[in-house]
Design a protein around this motif. Sequence first.
Motif, short mmCIF file in Angstrom:
data_model
loop_
_atom_site.label_atom_id
_atom_site.label_comp_id
_atom_site.label_asym_id
_atom_site.label_seq_id
_atom_site.Cartn_x
_atom_site.Cartn_y
_atom_site.Cartn_z
N GLY A 14 -19.04 6.58 -14.52
CA GLY A 14 -18.36 6.07 -15.71
C GLY A 14 -17.14 5.24 -15.36
O GLY A 14 -16.87 4.20 -15.98
N ALA A 15 -16.40 5.68 -14.36
CA ALA A 15 -15.22 4.94 -13.93
C ALA A 15 -15.61 3.58 -13.36
O ALA A 15 -14.94 2.57 -13.63
CB ALA A 15 -14.45 5.75 -12.89
N GLU A 16 -16.69 3.55 -12.61
CA GLU A 16 -17.16 2.27 -12.07
C GLU A 16 -17.53 1.31 -13.20
O GLU A 16 -17.23 0.12 -13.13
CB GLU A 16 -18.35 2.47 -11.14
CG GLU A 16 -17.95 3.02 -9.79
CD GLU A 16 -19.13 3.14 -8.85
OE1 GLU A 16 -19.02 2.58 -7.73
OE2 GLU A 16 -20.14 3.76 -9.21
N GLY A 59 -13.28 7.68 -17.23
CA GLY A 59 -14.66 8.08 -16.94
C GLY A 59 -15.66 7.78 -18.04
O GLY A 59 -16.85 7.98 -17.86
N GLY A 60 -15.19 7.31 -19.20
CA GLY A 60 -16.09 6.95 -20.28
C GLY A 60 -16.71 8.15 -20.99
O GLY A 60 -17.73 8.02 -21.65
N TYR A 61 -16.11 9.31 -20.87
CA TYR A 61 -16.61 10.52 -21.51
C TYR A 61 -16.36 10.48 -23.02
O TYR A 61 -15.38 9.90 -23.48
CB TYR A 61 -15.87 11.74 -20.98
CG TYR A 61 -16.31 12.27 -19.64
CD1 TYR A 61 -16.73 13.57 -19.50
CD2 TYR A 61 -16.27 11.48 -18.50
CE1 TYR A 61 -17.12 14.09 -18.27
CE2 TYR A 61 -16.64 11.98 -17.27
CZ TYR A 61 -17.06 13.28 -17.16
OH TYR A 61 -17.43 13.78 -15.94
N SER A 62 -17.21 11.18 -23.76
CA SER A 62 -16.93 11.45 -25.16
C SER A 62 -15.97 12.64 -25.18
O SER A 62 -15.76 13.31 -24.15
CB SER A 62 -18.22 11.83 -25.90
OG SER A 62 -18.71 13.07 -25.42
N GLN A 105 -8.14 13.39 -21.48
CA GLN A 105 -7.84 11.99 -21.81
C GLN A 105 -8.27 11.06 -20.68
O GLN A 105 -8.83 9.99 -20.93
CB GLN A 105 -6.35 11.80 -22.08
CG GLN A 105 -5.90 12.33 -23.41
CD GLN A 105 -4.42 12.09 -23.59
OE1 GLN A 105 -3.60 12.41 -22.74
NE2 GLN A 105 -4.08 11.53 -24.74
N ILE A 106 -8.02 11.44 -19.45
CA ILE A 106 -8.41 10.62 -18.31
C ILE A 106 -9.93 10.52 -18.23
O ILE A 106 -10.47 9.44 -17.97
CB ILE A 106 -7.81 11.17 -17.00
CG1 ILE A 106 -6.29 10.97 -17.03
CG2 ILE A 106 -8.43 10.51 -15.78
CD1 ILE A 106 -5.54 11.72 -15.95
#
Length: 97
Positions: free
Chosen positions: A81-83, A49-52, A43-44
């Motif tokens: 992704g976090a940035e 992180g913008g992950y699928s 979930q995080i």
Amino acid sequence: MDLIPDFIERKQGKQRVDYLDARLQPILGSTYGIMVYQEQVMQIAQVIGGYSLGSADLLRRAMGKKNADEMAQQRDIFVAGAEKNGVDRRKASELFD
């Protein structure tokens, strides 16, 4: 396992629960800010992180296998992704750790 004492201290109200990002509270609230379950990691990865979902599962598997090379690649992906999602690079790296 290293975080069990922190979990107990937080549950008993002896240690303050802090979140690096407010978006972590709904994910980690039930475990007092400690990542306990693999689902929380996924979930995080998605929220911060913008992950699928599929990519988050790849991260989970790399963590479970303790694959250092794959984890180094995943760190770069997560931090980038976090940035993009407004998280400071230092905080993103700390969260990944």
